[in-house]
Design a protein around this motif. Structure first.
Motif, PDB file in Angstrom:
ATOM      1  N   UNK A  42      48.650  -9.243  70.434  1.00 23.42           N
ATOM      2  CA  UNK A  42      48.279  -8.718  71.755  1.00 23.42           C
ATOM      3  C   UNK A  42      49.557  -8.355  72.512  1.00 23.42           C
ATOM      4  N   UNK A  43      49.667  -7.118  72.985  1.00 22.59           N
ATOM      5  CA  UNK A  43      50.837  -6.688  73.756  1.00 22.59           C
ATOM      6  C   UNK A  43      51.957  -6.194  72.862  1.00 22.59           C
ATOM      7  N   UNK A  44      51.760  -5.041  72.181  1.00 23.63           N
ATOM      8  CA  UNK A  44      52.772  -4.557  71.236  1.00 23.63           C
ATOM      9  C   UNK A  44      53.984  -3.925  71.933  1.00 23.63           C
ATOM     10  N   UNK A  45      54.809  -4.779  72.512  1.00 22.75           N
ATOM     11  CA  UNK A  45      56.023  -4.312  73.193  1.00 22.75           C
ATOM     12  C   UNK A  45      57.237  -4.578  72.332  1.00 22.75           C
ATOM     13  N   UNK A  46      58.368  -4.842  73.022  1.00 26.08           N
ATOM     14  CA  UNK A  46      59.653  -4.973  72.311  1.00 26.08           C
ATOM     15  C   UNK A  46      59.654  -6.155  71.347  1.00 26.08           C
ATOM     16  N   UNK A  47      59.217  -7.324  71.832  1.00 31.04           N
ATOM     17  CA  UNK A  47      59.337  -8.509  70.972  1.00 31.04           C
ATOM     18  C   UNK A  47      58.261  -8.509  69.886  1.00 31.04           C
ATOM     19  N   UNK A  48      57.090  -7.979  70.204  1.00 27.30           N
ATOM     20  CA  UNK A  48      56.009  -7.934  69.202  1.00 27.30           C
ATOM     21  C   UNK A  48      56.435  -7.087  68.001  1.00 27.30           C
ATOM     22  N   UNK A  49      57.247  -6.062  68.252  1.00 21.75           N
ATOM     23  CA  UNK A  49      57.708  -5.196  67.178  1.00 21.75           C
ATOM     24  C   UNK A  49      58.595  -5.982  66.201  1.00 21.75           C
ATOM     25  N   UNK A  50      59.493  -6.806  66.748  1.00 20.22           N
ATOM     26  CA  UNK A  50      60.385  -7.615  65.891  1.00 20.22           C
ATOM     27  C   UNK A  50      59.580  -8.694  65.171  1.00 20.22           C
ATOM     28  N   UNK A  51      58.688  -9.305  65.908  1.00 17.55           N
ATOM     29  CA  UNK A  51      57.860 -10.378  65.326  1.00 17.55           C
ATOM     30  C   UNK A  51      57.027  -9.824  64.164  1.00 17.55           C
TER      31      UNK A  51
ATOM     32  N   UNK B 184      57.659  -7.261  62.360  1.00 14.51           N
ATOM     33  CA  UNK B 184      58.541  -6.924  61.237  1.00 14.51           C
ATOM     34  C   UNK B 184      58.709  -8.137  60.318  1.00 14.51           C
ATOM     35  N   UNK B 185      58.932  -9.307  60.929  1.00 12.72           N
ATOM     36  CA  UNK B 185      59.098 -10.528  60.126  1.00 12.72           C
ATOM     37  C   UNK B 185      57.760 -11.005  59.556  1.00 12.72           C
ATOM     38  N   UNK B 186      56.710 -10.889  60.352  1.00 12.52           N
ATOM     39  CA  UNK B 186      55.387 -11.375  59.910  1.00 12.52           C
ATOM     40  C   UNK B 186      54.892 -10.614  58.679  1.00 12.52           C
TER      41      UNK B 186
ATOM     42  N   UNK C  42      46.397  -8.568  60.769  1.00 15.14           N
ATOM     43  CA  UNK C  42      45.072  -7.976  60.609  1.00 15.14           C
ATOM     44  C   UNK C  42      44.799  -6.911  61.685  1.00 15.14           C
ATOM     45  N   UNK C  43      45.224  -7.184  62.925  1.00 13.75           N
ATOM     46  CA  UNK C  43      44.884  -6.263  64.017  1.00 13.75           C
ATOM     47  C   UNK C  43      45.898  -6.318  65.142  1.00 13.75           C
ATOM     48  N   UNK C  44      45.907  -5.263  65.936  1.00 13.88           N
ATOM     49  CA  UNK C  44      46.765  -5.202  67.124  1.00 13.88           C
ATOM     50  C   UNK C  44      45.936  -4.665  68.285  1.00 13.88           C
TER      51      UNK C  44
ATOM     52  N   UNK D  55      51.297   1.372  66.307  1.00 16.54           N
ATOM     53  CA  UNK D  55      51.733   0.049  65.839  1.00 16.54           C
ATOM     54  C   UNK D  55      50.964  -0.320  64.566  1.00 16.54           C
ATOM     55  N   UNK D  56      49.684  -0.007  64.570  1.00 22.01           N
ATOM     56  CA  UNK D  56      48.823  -0.303  63.420  1.00 22.01           C
ATOM     57  C   UNK D  56      49.320   0.438  62.173  1.00 22.01           C
ATOM     58  N   UNK D  57      49.685   1.702  62.356  1.00 18.35           N
ATOM     59  CA  UNK D  57      50.184   2.480  61.210  1.00 18.35           C
ATOM     60  C   UNK D  57      51.517   1.931  60.725  1.00 18.35           C
ATOM     61  N   UNK D  58      52.351   1.563  61.677  1.00 16.94           N
ATOM     62  CA  UNK D  58      53.685   1.064  61.314  1.00 16.94           C
ATOM     63  C   UNK D  58      53.582  -0.215  60.483  1.00 16.94           C
ATOM     64  N   UNK D  59      52.646  -1.102  60.869  1.00 19.08           N
ATOM     65  CA  UNK D  59      52.555  -2.401  60.177  1.00 19.08           C
ATOM     66  C   UNK D  59      51.306  -2.520  59.310  1.00 19.08           C
ATOM     67  N   UNK D  60      50.649  -1.403  59.101  1.00 14.11           N
ATOM     68  CA  UNK D  60      49.550  -1.357  58.154  1.00 14.11           C
ATOM     69  C   UNK D  60      48.457  -2.390  58.451  1.00 14.11           C
ATOM     70  N   UNK D  61      48.030  -2.450  59.711  1.00 16.98           N
ATOM     71  CA  UNK D  61      46.984  -3.415  60.074  1.00 16.98           C
ATOM     72  C   UNK D  61      45.608  -2.825  59.772  1.00 16.98           C
ATOM     73  N   UNK D  62      44.656  -3.697  59.488  1.00 19.80           N
ATOM     74  CA  UNK D  62      43.307  -3.230  59.150  1.00 19.80           C
ATOM     75  C   UNK D  62      42.610  -2.635  60.378  1.00 19.80           C
ATOM     76  N   UNK D  63      42.897  -3.207  61.550  1.00 19.73           N
ATOM     77  CA  UNK D  63      42.216  -2.741  62.766  1.00 19.73           C
ATOM     78  C   UNK D  63      43.188  -2.584  63.935  1.00 19.73           C
ATOM     79  N   UNK D  64      42.781  -1.766  64.906  1.00 22.12           N
ATOM     80  CA  UNK D  64      43.502  -1.716  66.183  1.00 22.12           C
ATOM     81  C   UNK D  64      42.491  -1.549  67.296  1.00 22.12           C
ATOM     82  N   UNK D  65      42.844  -2.089  68.471  1.00 19.23           N
ATOM     83  CA  UNK D  65      41.905  -2.113  69.591  1.00 19.23           C
ATOM     84  C   UNK D  65      42.585  -1.611  70.865  1.00 19.23           C
ATOM     85  N   UNK D  66      41.754  -1.097  71.790  1.00 18.31           N
ATOM     86  CA  UNK D  66      42.293  -0.661  73.084  1.00 18.31           C
ATOM     87  C   UNK D  66      42.055  -1.711  74.166  1.00 18.31           C
ATOM     88  N   UNK D  67      41.600  -2.895  73.757  1.00 14.00           N
ATOM     89  CA  UNK D  67      41.485  -3.976  74.754  1.00 14.00           C
ATOM     90  C   UNK D  67      41.784  -5.309  74.079  1.00 14.00           C
ATOM     91  N   UNK D  68      42.397  -6.199  74.882  1.00 12.45           N
ATOM     92  CA  UNK D  68      42.755  -7.519  74.354  1.00 12.45           C
ATOM     93  C   UNK D  68      41.480  -8.299  74.031  1.00 12.45           C
TER      94      UNK D  68
END
Ligand code: NAP
Length: 335
Positions: free
Chosen positions: A13-22, A24-26, A35-37, A48-61
């Motif tokens: 939840x909240x794909x900002x600066x730190x979520x991107x680094x996290x 990457x490691x995850x 699984x989802x963002x 973000x979903x394409x970058x990390x190949x997540x199964x799902x993405x959502x427009x709300x938390x």
């Protein structure tokens, strides 16, 4: 918890600066998948979903929190939303790893742990520094009395941030200020090494928006040990930590919260320097700790238990009272 195909499914939840680094490691974890963002902006979630190949993405938390396939959510929004976002996930039966600071007050943090415990869910503050090899080495050295009795700690964390009244570092509504953002690291180090102080002194300089730009702290302990701590958004400071004892000193090289190097001095001479490299951004140790807690059905990590996060926010709140941050009416600082 059902682990489909043996992998823990994370939501972000909240794909900002730190979520991107996290993320990457995850993505390199053997035990887990992203699984989802969820972002407030669907295009951002999609990227973000394409970058990390997540199964799902959502427009709300909320939609992410309700996804029945997710085991744990990583909350990476600005501090001021940690309580709301974490509670949303817990109420939807999700375990949570929430970025630091877990909440902006002791009251919030207490409520979060109560909610998690009453629902039999894992909850941890994302203080990844606790899990990096340098921190483990520090604790191991101290356990063998490598520097004798600890006399004092000196630790700082500072960088020059461009003033932006709307950005999360200077905006009160987003939990701005050096103390909550980076002062938390030297305070956490003092807590790990010396426990809770008996007396606290603190002084700050405020920004035009009333957040703390600079904070100096002095902690005094029952055994007369001291901690001298600083945080600032005004200057690039060494961001090192030194732990001084009766027989030596340990230096955690810059930047100490993400360090890969620690030196041990005894009787004024360098005894050994340990270079403890990690892959990626260093989040993998925290991620594996959380994965193992979930696999072993633990509700809290032994290395970063609820009590430690409660002690941490209590210390931060005490410093805030000393620098008169919570009450706008009391600012500016009295002469
Ligand atoms: N562990 C570490 O080393 C580390 C380092 C830096 C930061 N952090 C912590 O991580 C958290 C996020 O920091 P960050 O630097 O990644 O922040 P950021 O990039 O400014 O924001 C993170 C995300 O929060 C979401 N958000 C939700 N409501 C928001 C609002 N009202 N205003 C702005 N953003 C909002 C946004 O996602 P959407 O709009 O896409 O929903 C945004 O991308 C902070 O609590 C910070 O303390 C930890």
């Amino acid at each position: 918890m059902t682990l489909k195909r043996g992998k823990i499914k994370w939501g972000i939840i909240g794909p900002g600066k730190i979520a991107d680094k996290f993320a990457f490691d995850l993505q390199h974890s053997k035990n887990a998948v992203i699984h989802a963002v969820a972002s407030r902006d669907i295009e951002k979630a999609k990227r973000f979903s394409h970058k990390y190949n997540t199964a799902r993405y959502y427009d709300s938390y909320e939609a992410l929190a309700k996804d029945p396939e997710i085991n744990i959510v990583y909350v990476a929004t600005p501090h001021a939303f940690h309580f709301e976002n974490t509670m949303l996930c817990l109420r939807n039966a999700k375990a949570v790893l929430c970025e630091k600071p877990l909440g902006t007050s002791t009251q919030e943090v207490k409520r979060m742990f109560e909610e998690a415990t009453s629902r039999n869910l894992f909850l941890m503050e994302g203080l990844w520094t606790r899990f990096i090899p340098v921190t483990e080495k520090l604790l191991a050295l101290l356990n063998t009395n490598a520097i004798g009795d600890i006399q004092f700690i000196r630790a700082d964390f500072g960088f020059k941030a461009d003033f932006n009244p709307e950005g999360r570092l200077f905006n009160k509504k987003l939990g701005g200020g050096s103390l909550l953002d980076i002062g938390i690291y030297p305070i956490f180090l003092s807590l790990l090494v010396l426990g809770l102080p008996t007396h606290i002194k603190a002084m700050a300089r405020l920004s035009p928006t009333g957040t703390d730009n600079y904070c100096a702290m002095l902690f005094d302990y029952e055994n007369a040990a001291k901690a001298v701590l600083e945080s600032t958004l005004e200057s690039d400071t060494p961001t090192e930590a030194h732990i001084y004892g009766s027989r030596g000193m340990i230096k955690i090289h810059r930047r100490f919260h993400e360090s890969q190097k620690i030196s041990w001095y005894q009787n004024r001479a360098l005894k050994e320097t340990f270079v403890l490299k990690y892959e990626g951004y260093g989040f993998s140790y925290e991620i594996e700790e959380v994965n193992q807690c979930l696999i072993n059905k633990k509700l809290e990590s032994e290395k970063l238990p609820h009590g430690l996060s409660l002690a941490l926010i209590h210390l931060i709140e005490t410093v805030q009272e000393k620098i008169r941050l919570p009450g706008d009416k009391q600012n500016p600082l009295p002469s």
